[in-house]
Motif scaffolding. Structure first.
Motif, mmCIF file in Angstrom:
data_model
loop_
_atom_site.group_PDB
_atom_site.id
_atom_site.type_symbol
_atom_site.label_atom_id
_atom_site.label_comp_id
_atom_site.label_asym_id
_atom_site.label_seq_id
_atom_site.Cartn_x
_atom_site.Cartn_y
_atom_site.Cartn_z
ATOM 1 N N ARG A 1 0.823 -1.217 0.000
ATOM 2 C CA ARG A 1 0.000 0.000 0.000
ATOM 3 C C ARG A 1 0.856 1.267 0.000
ATOM 4 O O ARG A 1 0.362 2.361 0.230
ATOM 5 C CB ARG A 1 -0.940 -0.018 1.202
ATOM 6 N N GLY A 2 2.168 1.111 -0.200
ATOM 7 C CA GLY A 2 3.062 2.255 -0.349
ATOM 8 C C GLY A 2 3.624 2.825 0.942
ATOM 9 O O GLY A 2 4.254 3.876 0.911
ATOM 10 N N LEU A 3 3.423 2.156 2.061
ATOM 11 C CA LEU A 3 3.937 2.673 3.330
ATOM 12 C C LEU A 3 5.315 2.096 3.609
ATOM 13 O O LEU A 3 5.486 0.875 3.687
ATOM 14 C CB LEU A 3 2.996 2.328 4.485
ATOM 15 N N ASP A 4 6.286 2.971 3.763
ATOM 16 C CA ASP A 4 7.637 2.545 4.140
ATOM 17 C C ASP A 4 7.692 2.477 5.663
ATOM 18 O O ASP A 4 6.973 3.203 6.370
ATOM 19 C CB ASP A 4 8.673 3.535 3.612
ATOM 20 N N LEU A 5 8.552 1.607 6.174
ATOM 21 C CA LEU A 5 8.682 1.383 7.609
ATOM 22 C C LEU A 5 10.158 1.347 7.996
ATOM 23 O O LEU A 5 10.980 0.882 7.214
ATOM 24 C CB LEU A 5 8.056 0.032 7.986
ATOM 25 N N GLU A 6 10.466 1.809 9.190
ATOM 26 C CA GLU A 6 11.806 1.613 9.740
ATOM 27 C C GLU A 6 11.698 0.484 10.753
ATOM 28 O O GLU A 6 11.064 0.634 11.798
ATOM 29 C CB GLU A 6 12.343 2.880 10.403
ATOM 30 N N PHE A 7 12.314 -0.636 10.436
ATOM 31 C CA PHE A 7 12.173 -1.836 11.240
ATOM 32 C C PHE A 7 13.111 -1.862 12.441
ATOM 33 O O PHE A 7 14.276 -1.482 12.355
ATOM 34 C CB PHE A 7 12.487 -3.089 10.411
ATOM 35 N N ASP A 8 12.591 -2.336 13.551
ATOM 36 C CA ASP A 8 13.380 -2.686 14.714
ATOM 37 C C ASP A 8 12.534 -3.670 15.507
ATOM 38 O O ASP A 8 11.413 -4.009 15.093
ATOM 39 C CB ASP A 8 13.742 -1.455 15.556
ATOM 40 N N TYR A 9 13.061 -4.138 16.604
ATOM 41 C CA TYR A 9 12.310 -5.088 17.412
ATOM 42 C C TYR A 9 12.652 -4.897 18.869
ATOM 43 O O TYR A 9 13.631 -4.232 19.230
ATOM 44 C CB TYR A 9 12.598 -6.535 16.976
ATOM 45 N N LEU A 10 11.824 -5.496 19.692
ATOM 46 C CA LEU A 10 12.114 -5.541 21.111
ATOM 47 C C LEU A 10 11.669 -6.897 21.618
ATOM 48 O O LEU A 10 10.876 -7.588 20.974
ATOM 49 C CB LEU A 10 11.421 -4.404 21.879
ATOM 50 N N HIS A 11 12.235 -7.274 22.725
ATOM 51 C CA HIS A 11 11.844 -8.538 23.344
ATOM 52 C C HIS A 11 11.661 -8.278 24.829
ATOM 53 O O HIS A 11 12.632 -8.083 25.557
ATOM 54 C CB HIS A 11 12.905 -9.612 23.099
ATOM 55 N N ALA A 12 10.420 -8.205 25.221
ATOM 56 C CA ALA A 12 10.047 -8.044 26.626
ATOM 57 C C ALA A 12 9.008 -9.115 26.916
ATOM 58 O O ALA A 12 8.095 -9.321 26.128
ATOM 59 C CB ALA A 12 9.473 -6.654 26.887
ATOM 60 N N THR A 13 9.164 -9.790 28.012
ATOM 61 C CA THR A 13 8.253 -10.890 28.305
ATOM 62 C C THR A 13 7.930 -10.955 29.785
ATOM 63 O O THR A 13 8.727 -10.535 30.620
ATOM 64 C CB THR A 13 8.844 -12.244 27.836
ATOM 65 N N ARG A 14 6.780 -11.492 30.067
ATOM 66 C CA ARG A 14 6.390 -11.796 31.442
ATOM 67 C C ARG A 14 6.177 -13.288 31.613
ATOM 68 O O ARG A 14 5.906 -13.754 32.691
ATOM 69 C CB ARG A 14 5.084 -11.051 31.804
ATOM 70 N N TYR A 15 6.298 -14.043 30.525
ATOM 71 C CA TYR A 15 5.925 -15.461 30.568
ATOM 72 C C TYR A 15 7.119 -16.403 30.660
ATOM 73 O O TYR A 15 7.071 -17.385 31.383
ATOM 74 C CB TYR A 15 5.064 -15.805 29.346
ATOM 75 N N GLY B 1 4.599 -13.081 34.940
ATOM 76 C CA GLY B 1 5.268 -12.640 36.157
ATOM 77 C C GLY B 1 5.822 -11.246 35.935
ATOM 78 O O GLY B 1 5.225 -10.424 35.245
ATOM 79 N N GLU B 2 6.990 -10.993 36.454
ATOM 80 C CA GLU B 2 7.651 -9.699 36.328
ATOM 81 C C GLU B 2 8.145 -9.501 34.899
ATOM 82 O O GLU B 2 8.598 -10.435 34.239
ATOM 83 C CB GLU B 2 8.836 -9.651 37.298
ATOM 84 N N LEU B 3 8.067 -8.262 34.408
ATOM 85 C CA LEU B 3 8.526 -7.957 33.059
ATOM 86 C C LEU B 3 10.040 -8.089 32.980
ATOM 87 O O LEU B 3 10.766 -7.558 33.811
ATOM 88 C CB LEU B 3 8.110 -6.534 32.664
ATOM 89 N N VAL B 4 10.493 -8.815 31.975
ATOM 90 C CA VAL B 4 11.914 -9.013 31.721
ATOM 91 C C VAL B 4 12.211 -8.482 30.314
ATOM 92 O O VAL B 4 11.585 -8.901 29.345
ATOM 93 C CB VAL B 4 12.289 -10.514 31.805
ATOM 94 N N TRP B 5 13.168 -7.552 30.234
ATOM 95 C CA TRP B 5 13.614 -7.030 28.938
ATOM 96 C C TRP B 5 14.758 -7.898 28.455
ATOM 97 O O TRP B 5 15.788 -7.984 29.103
ATOM 98 C CB TRP B 5 14.103 -5.593 29.078
ATOM 99 N N LYS B 6 14.589 -8.521 27.292
ATOM 100 C CA LYS B 6 15.649 -9.313 26.688
ATOM 101 C C LYS B 6 16.383 -8.531 25.606
ATOM 102 O O LYS B 6 17.541 -8.794 25.323
ATOM 103 C CB LYS B 6 15.085 -10.610 26.120
ATOM 104 N N HIS B 7 15.679 -7.588 24.981
ATOM 105 C CA HIS B 7 16.301 -6.715 23.967
ATOM 106 C C HIS B 7 15.465 -5.451 23.833
ATOM 107 O O HIS B 7 14.254 -5.518 23.671
ATOM 108 C CB HIS B 7 16.381 -7.412 22.607
ATOM 109 N N ARG B 8 16.144 -4.312 23.887
ATOM 110 C CA ARG B 8 15.481 -3.030 23.641
ATOM 111 C C ARG B 8 15.853 -2.559 22.240
ATOM 112 O O ARG B 8 16.940 -2.846 21.760
ATOM 113 C CB ARG B 8 15.908 -1.999 24.684
#
Length: 188
Positions: free
Chosen positions: A70-84, A91-98
């Motif tokens: 549809r013509g939309l450009d994106l700047e890709f990145d990711y994060l990994h935060a989990t409670r499971y 449970g408590e939030l754990v950041w694996k990657h910001r």
């Protein structure tokens, strides 16, 4: 293989005791349907497209292709935060990657497989705003139908609603298994 010291339940046993809630064709239609309003809302911009790992990976890739069509450009990145961490309750939030991408002054689209109660997504959204994002929206493939949602969090773009049951497939896991199933299943 074990999960937190316990033997991992077998995916085959889960599938034998599950029902298919949403097949691949319906998932594909839902994702395509989400793309039009997202592309419209970000027209003329390049938002930071943050995939929440691991669950959103199948959904995020397919949605990104629909947005590109549809013509939309994106700047890709990711994060990994989990409670499971492989468990079935959070449970408590754990950041694996910001994300490495600077969010200051940017619009952000968080992409996740499911919005259940919203604890993780609320924490992630707040973190993005603390980093200086000017706008943070959420695209969720699924939302669960229940009244236990955390106040202040909702998905701006929703593909499908699923019942308040243990669901897995298409990114959602059953004890870290079954994320690559081409449908969405629920335990009976």
């Amino acid at each position: 293989m074990t999960t937190m010291g316990n033997p991992r339940p077998k995916l085959a046993d889960a599938l034998a005791n599950a029902e298919l809630l949403v097949d691949r064709a319906a998932i594909d239609r839902a994702i395509a349907g989400m793309a039009a309003p997202i592309a419209r809302d970000y027209a003329g911009e390049v938002p930071v497209y943050l995939t929440i790992m691991h669950g959103a990976l199948p959904f995020s890739g397919q949605l990104a292709l629909e947005l590109g069509a549809r013509g939309l450009d994106l700047e890709f990145d990711y994060l990994h935060a989990t409670r499971y961490r492989g468990e079935t309750s959070g449970g408590e939030l754990v950041w694996k990657h910001r994300p490495a991408t600077a969010l200051y002054g940017r619009r952000v689209l968080l992409v996740d497989d499911i919005l259940d109660e919203g604890h993780t997504l609320l924490a992630v959204k707040q973190w993005c705003l603390e980093q200086g994002a000017t706008d943070v929206r959420i695209a969720a493939l699924t939302t669960k139908l229940h009244a236990r949602g955390v106040p202040g969090i909702h998905a701006d773009y929703v593909g499908l609603q699923v019942p308040d049951r243990y669901v897995f497939g298409f990114g959602m896991d059953y004890h870290e298994q079954g994320r690559n199933l081409p449908g969405i299943y629920a335990l009976k």
